[in-house]
Scaffold this motif. Structure first.
Motif, PDB file in Angstrom:
ATOM      1  N   ALA A   1       0.826  -1.203   0.000  1.00  0.00           N
ATOM      2  CA  ALA A   1       0.000   0.000   0.000  1.00  0.00           C
ATOM      3  C   ALA A   1       0.860   1.252   0.000  1.00  0.00           C
ATOM      4  O   ALA A   1       1.986   1.262   0.518  1.00  0.00           O
ATOM      5  CB  ALA A   1      -0.921   0.009   1.216  1.00  0.00           C
ATOM      6  N   ILE A   2       0.309   2.292  -0.597  1.00  0.00           N
ATOM      7  CA  ILE A   2       0.885   3.633  -0.537  1.00  0.00           C
ATOM      8  C   ILE A   2      -0.202   4.551  -0.004  1.00  0.00           C
ATOM      9  O   ILE A   2      -1.332   4.549  -0.504  1.00  0.00           O
ATOM     10  CB  ILE A   2       1.368   4.103  -1.917  1.00  0.00           C
ATOM     11  CG1 ILE A   2       2.488   3.188  -2.417  1.00  0.00           C
ATOM     12  CG2 ILE A   2       1.850   5.545  -1.865  1.00  0.00           C
ATOM     13  CD1 ILE A   2       2.971   3.514  -3.813  1.00  0.00           C
ATOM     14  N   THR A   3       0.106   5.296   1.023  1.00  0.00           N
ATOM     15  CA  THR A   3      -0.892   6.138   1.677  1.00  0.00           C
ATOM     16  C   THR A   3      -0.381   7.575   1.783  1.00  0.00           C
ATOM     17  O   THR A   3       0.774   7.859   1.510  1.00  0.00           O
ATOM     18  CB  THR A   3      -1.223   5.602   3.080  1.00  0.00           C
ATOM     19  OG1 THR A   3      -0.010   5.513   3.848  1.00  0.00           O
ATOM     20  CG2 THR A   3      -1.842   4.211   2.994  1.00  0.00           C
ATOM     21  N   ARG A   4      -1.290   8.454   2.208  1.00  0.00           N
ATOM     22  CA  ARG A   4      -0.981   9.869   2.409  1.00  0.00           C
ATOM     23  C   ARG A   4      -0.314  10.469   1.174  1.00  0.00           C
ATOM     24  O   ARG A   4       0.694  11.177   1.251  1.00  0.00           O
ATOM     25  CB  ARG A   4      -0.121  10.055   3.651  1.00  0.00           C
ATOM     26  CG  ARG A   4      -0.420  11.332   4.402  1.00  0.00           C
ATOM     27  CD  ARG A   4       0.011  11.289   5.849  1.00  0.00           C
ATOM     28  NE  ARG A   4       1.387  10.912   6.044  1.00  0.00           N
ATOM     29  CZ  ARG A   4       2.369  11.769   6.325  1.00  0.00           C
ATOM     30  NH1 ARG A   4       2.107  13.053   6.447  1.00  0.00           N
ATOM     31  NH2 ARG A   4       3.585  11.346   6.518  1.00  0.00           N
ATOM     32  N   MET A   5      -0.893  10.231   0.002  1.00  0.00           N
ATOM     33  CA  MET A   5      -0.365  10.770  -1.251  1.00  0.00           C
ATOM     34  C   MET A   5      -0.709  12.247  -1.356  1.00  0.00           C
ATOM     35  O   MET A   5      -1.861  12.632  -1.204  1.00  0.00           O
ATOM     36  CB  MET A   5      -0.932   9.984  -2.428  1.00  0.00           C
ATOM     37  CG  MET A   5      -0.476   8.535  -2.456  1.00  0.00           C
ATOM     38  SD  MET A   5      -1.560   7.499  -3.453  1.00  0.00           S
ATOM     39  CE  MET A   5      -3.005   7.379  -2.405  1.00  0.00           C
ATOM     40  N   ARG A   6       0.299  13.053  -1.620  1.00  0.00           N
ATOM     41  CA  ARG A   6       0.125  14.492  -1.680  1.00  0.00           C
ATOM     42  C   ARG A   6       0.850  15.072  -2.898  1.00  0.00           C
ATOM     43  O   ARG A   6       1.830  14.505  -3.373  1.00  0.00           O
ATOM     44  CB  ARG A   6       0.689  15.164  -0.417  1.00  0.00           C
ATOM     45  CG  ARG A   6       0.044  14.698   0.873  1.00  0.00           C
ATOM     46  CD  ARG A   6      -1.382  15.188   1.004  1.00  0.00           C
ATOM     47  NE  ARG A   6      -1.960  14.795   2.277  1.00  0.00           N
ATOM     48  CZ  ARG A   6      -2.649  13.677   2.476  1.00  0.00           C
ATOM     49  NH1 ARG A   6      -2.824  12.828   1.483  1.00  0.00           N
ATOM     50  NH2 ARG A   6      -3.162  13.408   3.668  1.00  0.00           N
ATOM     51  N   ILE A   7       0.334  16.207  -3.356  1.00  0.00           N
ATOM     52  CA  ILE A   7       0.998  16.962  -4.414  1.00  0.00           C
ATOM     53  C   ILE A   7       1.187  18.401  -3.951  1.00  0.00           C
ATOM     54  O   ILE A   7       0.489  18.880  -3.061  1.00  0.00           O
ATOM     55  CB  ILE A   7       0.192  16.955  -5.730  1.00  0.00           C
ATOM     56  CG1 ILE A   7      -1.194  17.580  -5.494  1.00  0.00           C
ATOM     57  CG2 ILE A   7       0.101  15.558  -6.314  1.00  0.00           C
ATOM     58  CD1 ILE A   7      -1.923  17.944  -6.773  1.00  0.00           C
TER      59      ILE A   7
END
Length: 425
Positions: free
Chosen positions: A370-376
């Motif tokens: 899993a990959i979480t807390r994705m931000r740009i």
């Protein structure tokens, strides 16, 4: 003694099919001597790595002709790490997966997120004004096609399926001999990308294959795209083993002639004396166990145009200076999160058995990567959750994807797979 050396050299040449010449062996020796000439301290890690503490002003980056006379920026002038909504105040509406900002499994049990460290740090520390550089092993350099090719990805081109290209996707997504399972966003001028990456140790079948998970920012055409990325990798051809290691990578031309992993070629300028690029990280997540993670944030300094890599929430490792690039020094066109497998067996039968993530398909929620807390970071002041994203898999029967975004405030991205299996022969 001299006769023994010649015998060993002869065995090396025989083992590698006669591909090693005396010229290449001497070239490798010169390269290794060059890399170690500014070592002020040596640390031997319990996992077998050797870390050289190099004078920060004599690091490999400054061998790049464009960086002659470059003055090191020791810290970014601007950091947009502040988020639009504090993580702790997010309350998901689906208690089976997130509660008050905490990860939950399908049974509603809390899973604590734990940041990993590096193995070599148990054995020592590099002094101030030096950087830790993982020593390149001679055998890895000898195996490379050439000294210049060591540490570089193979050039990538479009996947052509029945002579057609999927025109609905950005050109740099679809790559020959590369299988991706990613989430990506386009449509803005991107100045940063961030995420928590669950750290795994996928099986890699052959020595010339690799499996990575990363945050990446890209721009440009399919055969000359520019890219900066960071995450974790299992890459035997670069690191000589199958441990999970922290990496950075860059290219200015689709990996044809520029770029490399870590500090294996001139380019990336390191400023931190505590994090070693290419060093093994621990502990590792296992299916069903605690989700150990690393936080990676890549962002552009608006005053210097340097692309910084941040590890965790406050540790800046170093940066790529704008002199390396032509277009991404202004902004990126896309941000990617996800996994990538390289193998010459991709798209063929038998398919490679190299795994992505932890080897589980994305739909096995409690056990997959899993990959979480994705931000740009775009033109706004703060980091934010991307408004528009697309998930994509080159080979859905080999490595798949699943984005969980309904009924939760903070999307979670699941990806990965076993490679060769009954659906992917």
């Amino acid at each position: 003694m001299r006769s023994i050396i010649f015998i060993l050299l002869g065995l090396l040449i025989t083992v590698h099919g006669g591909s090693l010449s005396r010229h290449k062996i001497l070239e490798v020796e010169r390269k290794l001597k060059h890399l170690r000439r500014y070592s002020l301290k040596t640390i031997v890690s319990e996992d077998g790595d050797v870390i050289d503490c190099i004078d920060i002003n004599k690091q490999p980056a400054f061998d790049h002709p464009a960086l002659k006379g470059h003055k090191i920026q020791m810290a970014p002038t601007y950091n947009s790490a502040k988020e639009d909504i504090p993580v702790g105040t997010r309350t998901a509406r689906n208690k089976n997966h997130s509660r008050n900002g905490k990860m939950m499994n399908q049974r509603g049990e809390e899973l604590s997120l734990t940041v990993t460290s590096q193995v070599w740090q148990k054995s020592g520390k590099c002094p101030e004004a030096t950087i830790p550089v993982r020593r390149i092993r001679k055998r890895e350099l000898l195996k490379a096609h050439s000294v210049e090719d060591y540490g570089r990805k193979k050039p990538s081109f479009y996947h052509h399926q029945n002579g057609q290209v999927n025109k609905n996707l950005d050109s740099f997504v679809q790559l020959k001999n590369h299988s991706k399972a990613i989430l990506f966003t386009v449509g803005y001028r991107y100045l940063g990308g961030k995420a928590d990456l669950r750290v795994c140790n996928p099986y890699v079948e052959k020595d010339d294959e690799y499996s990575t998970t990363q945050v990446a920012l890209l721009t440009g055409s399919y055969n000359d795209f520019e890219c900066v990325q960071s995450g974790w990798a299992v890459n035997p051809s670069v690191y000589g083993d199958r441990q999970t290691r922290l990496f950075v990578y860059w290219t200015a031309d689709g990996s044809k002639k520029t770029g490399c992993f870590d500090l294996t070629c001139p380019g990336f300028i390191q400023t931190n004396n505590e994090i070693a690029l290419g060093a093994a990280i621990y502990p590792i997540s296992i299916p069903g166990g605690l989700p150990y993670t690393i936080t990676i944030y890549i962002y552009k300094d608006p005053y210097t145009n340097n692309w910084w890599v941040q590890y965790g929430e406050k540790t800046n490792i170093g940066y790529w200076p704008p002199e390396l690039f032509e277009t991404i020094c202004y902004n990126a066109q896309s941000v990617e999160w996800g996994g990538e497998v390289y193998s010459s067996s991709i798209g063929h039968t038998p398919h490679t058995a190299t795994q992505m993530g932890n080897g589980q398909f994305a739909t096995v929620l409690d056990f997959s990567s899993a990959i979480t807390r994705m931000r740009i970071h775009d033109n706004s002041e703060f980091l934010k959750i991307p408004e528009w994203v697309t998930d994509y898999s080159d080979e859905y029967n080999c490595y798949d994807v699943w984005l969980m975004s309904d009924y939760i405030d903070d999307p979670q991205f699941y990806y990965g797979g076993p490679g060769r299996n009954p659906k992917c022969p």
